[in-house]
Design a protein around this motif. Sequence first.
Motif, mmCIF file in Angstrom:
data_model
loop_
_atom_site.group_PDB
_atom_site.id
_atom_site.type_symbol
_atom_site.label_atom_id
_atom_site.label_comp_id
_atom_site.label_asym_id
_atom_site.label_seq_id
_atom_site.Cartn_x
_atom_site.Cartn_y
_atom_site.Cartn_z
ATOM 1 N N ILE A 140 -11.958 -12.655 2.860
ATOM 2 C CA ILE A 140 -12.760 -12.671 4.113
ATOM 3 C C ILE A 140 -13.182 -13.681 4.223
ATOM 4 C CG2 ILE A 140 -15.208 -11.492 4.826
ATOM 5 C CD1 ILE A 140 -15.233 -9.809 2.174
ATOM 6 N N LEU A 194 -1.879 3.454 7.205
ATOM 7 C CA LEU A 194 -0.357 3.812 6.410
ATOM 8 C C LEU A 194 0.281 4.564 7.747
ATOM 9 C CD1 LEU A 194 -0.834 4.568 2.740
ATOM 10 C CD2 LEU A 194 0.702 3.451 4.315
ATOM 11 N N TYR A 201 -17.120 -6.507 2.327
ATOM 12 C CA TYR A 201 -15.766 -5.665 0.818
ATOM 13 C C TYR A 201 -16.450 -4.489 0.822
ATOM 14 C CZ TYR A 201 -14.147 -6.475 -3.402
ATOM 15 O OH TYR A 201 -13.600 -5.865 -4.966
ATOM 16 N N PHE A 206 -24.912 -9.069 3.295
ATOM 17 C CA PHE A 206 -23.241 -8.962 4.792
ATOM 18 C C PHE A 206 -21.847 -9.132 3.745
ATOM 19 C CE2 PHE A 206 -20.382 -11.234 6.999
ATOM 20 C CZ PHE A 206 -20.390 -11.777 7.903
ATOM 21 N N ALA A 207 -21.971 -9.606 3.117
ATOM 22 C CA ALA A 207 -20.207 -10.493 2.716
ATOM 23 C C ALA A 207 -20.208 -8.857 1.657
ATOM 24 C CB ALA A 207 -20.273 -11.279 1.427
ATOM 25 N N ALA A 260 -21.000 -15.751 -0.789
ATOM 26 C CA ALA A 260 -21.608 -15.259 -1.605
ATOM 27 C C ALA A 260 -20.434 -14.797 -2.592
ATOM 28 C CB ALA A 260 -20.993 -13.345 -1.327
ATOM 29 N N MET A 277 -5.104 -8.038 3.979
ATOM 30 C CA MET A 277 -4.626 -6.742 5.014
ATOM 31 C C MET A 277 -5.056 -7.297 6.536
ATOM 32 S SD MET A 277 -2.726 -3.815 6.909
ATOM 33 C CE MET A 277 -3.942 -3.146 7.340
ATOM 34 N N LYS A 317 -13.829 -10.804 -9.332
ATOM 35 C CA LYS A 317 -14.341 -10.514 -7.531
ATOM 36 C C LYS A 317 -13.580 -11.753 -6.150
ATOM 37 C CE LYS A 317 -17.217 -7.754 -5.639
ATOM 38 N NZ LYS A 317 -18.192 -6.478 -5.364
ATOM 39 N N ILE A 335 -10.142 -11.246 -4.953
ATOM 40 C CA ILE A 335 -9.891 -10.320 -3.322
ATOM 41 C C ILE A 335 -10.978 -10.877 -2.491
ATOM 42 C CG2 ILE A 335 -9.762 -7.696 -2.752
ATOM 43 C CD1 ILE A 335 -8.064 -8.534 -5.864
ATOM 44 N N LEU A 383 -5.953 -3.517 0.989
ATOM 45 C CA LEU A 383 -6.150 -3.023 2.727
ATOM 46 C C LEU A 383 -6.870 -4.423 2.607
ATOM 47 C CD1 LEU A 383 -6.361 -1.011 4.459
ATOM 48 C CD2 LEU A 383 -9.009 0.020 3.180
ATOM 49 N N LEU A 384 -7.801 -4.813 1.852
ATOM 50 C CA LEU A 384 -8.946 -6.090 2.574
ATOM 51 C C LEU A 384 -8.205 -7.497 2.964
ATOM 52 C CD1 LEU A 384 -12.379 -6.226 1.912
ATOM 53 C CD2 LEU A 384 -11.758 -8.378 0.462
ATOM 54 N N THR A 396 -13.995 -6.975 -11.038
ATOM 55 C CA THR A 396 -13.839 -5.856 -10.642
ATOM 56 C C THR A 396 -14.009 -5.398 -11.627
ATOM 57 O OG1 THR A 396 -11.521 -5.885 -10.496
ATOM 58 C CG2 THR A 396 -12.673 -6.649 -8.226
ATOM 59 N N SER A 428 -10.607 3.403 0.009
ATOM 60 C CA SER A 428 -8.708 3.375 -0.475
ATOM 61 C C SER A 428 -8.812 4.693 0.313
ATOM 62 C CB SER A 428 -9.003 4.406 -1.428
ATOM 63 O OG SER A 428 -9.657 5.119 -2.283
ATOM 64 N N GLY A 459 -14.238 -2.881 3.210
ATOM 65 C CA GLY A 459 -12.531 -3.035 3.313
ATOM 66 C C GLY A 459 -11.935 -3.128 1.831
ATOM 67 N N THR A 460 -12.394 -2.684 1.070
ATOM 68 C CA THR A 460 -11.435 -2.031 0.175
ATOM 69 C C THR A 460 -11.742 -0.521 -0.013
ATOM 70 O OG1 THR A 460 -14.290 -2.693 -1.598
ATOM 71 C CG2 THR A 460 -12.143 -4.083 -1.337
ATOM 72 N N PHE A 475 -8.023 -9.158 6.883
ATOM 73 C CA PHE A 475 -8.275 -10.954 7.282
ATOM 74 C C PHE A 475 -7.553 -11.641 7.256
ATOM 75 C CE2 PHE A 475 -12.365 -7.961 5.882
ATOM 76 C CZ PHE A 475 -12.889 -8.160 7.123
ATOM 77 N N VAL A 535 -4.211 -0.910 -3.569
ATOM 78 C CA VAL A 535 -4.068 -0.677 -2.534
ATOM 79 C C VAL A 535 -5.430 -1.233 -2.135
ATOM 80 C CG1 VAL A 535 -4.502 1.371 -1.053
ATOM 81 C CG2 VAL A 535 -3.166 1.523 -2.639
ATOM 82 N N THR A 536 -6.615 -1.367 -2.251
ATOM 83 C CA THR A 536 -8.026 -0.480 -2.012
ATOM 84 C C THR A 536 -8.405 -2.761 -1.777
ATOM 85 O OG1 THR A 536 -8.987 -1.067 -4.630
ATOM 86 C CG2 THR A 536 -8.826 0.711 -2.876
ATOM 87 N N TYR A 537 -7.527 -3.182 -2.973
ATOM 88 C CA TYR A 537 -7.662 -4.643 -3.193
ATOM 89 C C TYR A 537 -6.849 -5.188 -1.543
ATOM 90 C CZ TYR A 537 -9.261 -4.633 -7.347
ATOM 91 O OH TYR A 537 -10.453 -4.449 -9.009
ATOM 92 N N THR A 558 -4.289 2.938 -6.888
ATOM 93 C CA THR A 558 -5.860 2.768 -6.040
ATOM 94 C C THR A 558 -6.127 1.504 -6.204
ATOM 95 O OG1 THR A 558 -5.801 5.258 -6.813
ATOM 96 C CG2 THR A 558 -7.709 4.459 -5.504
ATOM 97 N N SER A 609 -20.452 -15.018 4.099
ATOM 98 C CA SER A 609 -19.129 -14.702 2.359
ATOM 99 C C SER A 609 -19.289 -15.350 1.463
ATOM 100 C CB SER A 609 -18.121 -13.804 3.979
ATOM 101 O OG SER A 609 -17.273 -14.846 4.428
ATOM 102 N N ILE A 666 0.703 -1.154 0.105
ATOM 103 C CA ILE A 666 -0.310 0.256 0.086
ATOM 104 C C ILE A 666 0.789 1.085 -0.118
ATOM 105 C CG2 ILE A 666 -1.866 1.054 1.525
ATOM 106 C CD1 ILE A 666 -2.898 -1.489 2.049
#
Lengths: 179, 439
Positions: A150, B66, B53, B48-49, A124, A70, A143, A146, A67-68, A135, B59, B56-57, A72, A63-65, A60, A121, A38
């Motif tokens: 979870i 950080l 998601y 829920f999921a 899903a 990280m 998707k 990523i 973060l998720l 994505t 930005s 958690g995503t 879980f 980073v978002t992927y 970006t 989850s 990140i």
Amino acid sequence: MTRQGPRAAPTFANRIGAAHDVVTGIGFGGAALCNALIAVSFCYEVVSRYFFNAPTEWATPLVTYSLLAMIFLALPELTRRAAHIVINLLLDRATGTSARVLHAGIRAAAATACLLAAWFSADATLGQFGQRVWTNPPLAVPKWVISAFIPYGMLSAGIYFLRQLFTGRMPSASEEVNR
Amino acid sequence: MTWWAALSGGVSLLLVLLFLGVPVFVAFLILNVASVLVILGPSGFGMFANSIYTTGTNSTLAAVPLFILMGEILFRSGAMEVLFDSMDRLVGRIRGRQYVLCILLSAILGALSGAAMAVAGLLGRSLFPTMRRRGYDLHLSAGTILAGASLDPIIPPSVLAIIIATLAQISTGKLLVAGIVPGLLLTVMFLVYVLIRVRINPRLAPDIDAEAVDRRTGGSAFMALVRMLPSALIFFLVMGLVMLGVATPTEAAATGVFGALVLAVFYGGLSRKLIADALTSAATVAGLLLLVMCCAVMFSQLLTLTGAARQLGEFVAGLELPAAAMLFAMMALPFVLFMILDQIALMLVLIPIYQPLIKLYGFDEIWFWTLFLIVATVGGLSPPFGYTLFALKSAAPDVRMSDIYQSAWPFVWIIVLGMLIMVVFPEIITFLPGLTART
């Protein structure tokens, strides 16, 4: 100096538990690397955009992927260490049987919630896999790749709560991030 | 289900679970899982999921790990020792200098990291023993450490501000910048308070001549300032870039991490161990915070789905309370609850409830949420269960908890007084965010 007797052969459950711990340790290392990823991605983005006038398209979403992932990947290790945010007003005052019952009840409820969350989850995630959901561009990936982090985190955390429940190893208050 | 039943039932169950000692993320998880099973059925699995998601995503939330990573690197880099020595030199020979040093150091540390507990622990281990050894008053010493540490979540970068901005869906950059002047105002108020106390009662601080001058802190004041410049670079890399519109808060956080690494090289502290320790520690702390957010966002969505948040807003509007009374109620409630509840958990419950009320009363969002941030900070300082109190206690285990409680109260009321000033003069909060080039 104390003499150590012959070690008992590890049981099947112990081996499974040890393997679980190894996977968790690797996952936590992955969480730390995600954190580094990140930082590096966004530093690159700032330099690329403002010094070379060439903004990246991938920073970006990456980073978002990350973060998720990280969050879980870290969850099982946090649960193994019982390093959760807890309000321990009651836990600190409970002693003897009442403390054991309270801790066991909390672990049982936590395991149930985490395992159900893993089920929801995973359902899903499997749906995304079956329907081939991707994505959004510019860094489009399946998707499920990523979101699979979870159910992994929830399932592993649920198993740790069960292990703490059945082994009777309850963390002391000082081990928890408490107030 | 009626809106009040959904709201009171959900919040009551949550409070019971939290008081029983259920981990905060699990308490939210239990509520959400139960809602899916009882109210939504299998069609709720996706919701829920998806709520996890989406959170958690986000930005914007990447700034949380950080900023924590930046603080972890700085605390291990050797920069803190240089700051300590330089500030020690700059404060000079005034009666009660350790109190002044403590408050000023805390404000500077607040500009380099955003964790009150870490600063309370750091000052509790480093400065507090010196103050006690030199004969400074126990209560005022502990109080200045607690008060100083409480500045850190207000002065940017602030993890709490990022979380509030994300939940309240307002500009993160503006909320971060909004904390600068209030943080400085509170710093000045703390300084004035301790200097007046020392003036009235000189026994609270030893005679200046009794204070040994540390050889490391010798040299000119100019050189002390020069030694502090590298650390000022970090503040510029973070807040300067945000205010100039060069980087978003998340990007600025990343450049702050880079700056912290450069500083570690400069002070000769950079090593593989430092990086590994900082990364794992940041993953732990950020994981804890963000996990709670991921699991709690669906609770907010359920409040919206059941219409509870909107109808509560309409109910309160029907009371036709004056704006000042409403503002008082909206600050008094978290002021009390933050004393006993986790900051993040309570924010996750209150923010969706407060959002329609803020719009209804036409409060400036940046102004309101900055006041809310300060209230949350007071929660960490106010007895009996503030996080910061326990951080100091763990750093100084021989000090009785009752002494720490006693030390904290005067500073709690100073912050309340500061908030009153910010209510009367909202420009204290809104002036700087109005100048920021981009959000």
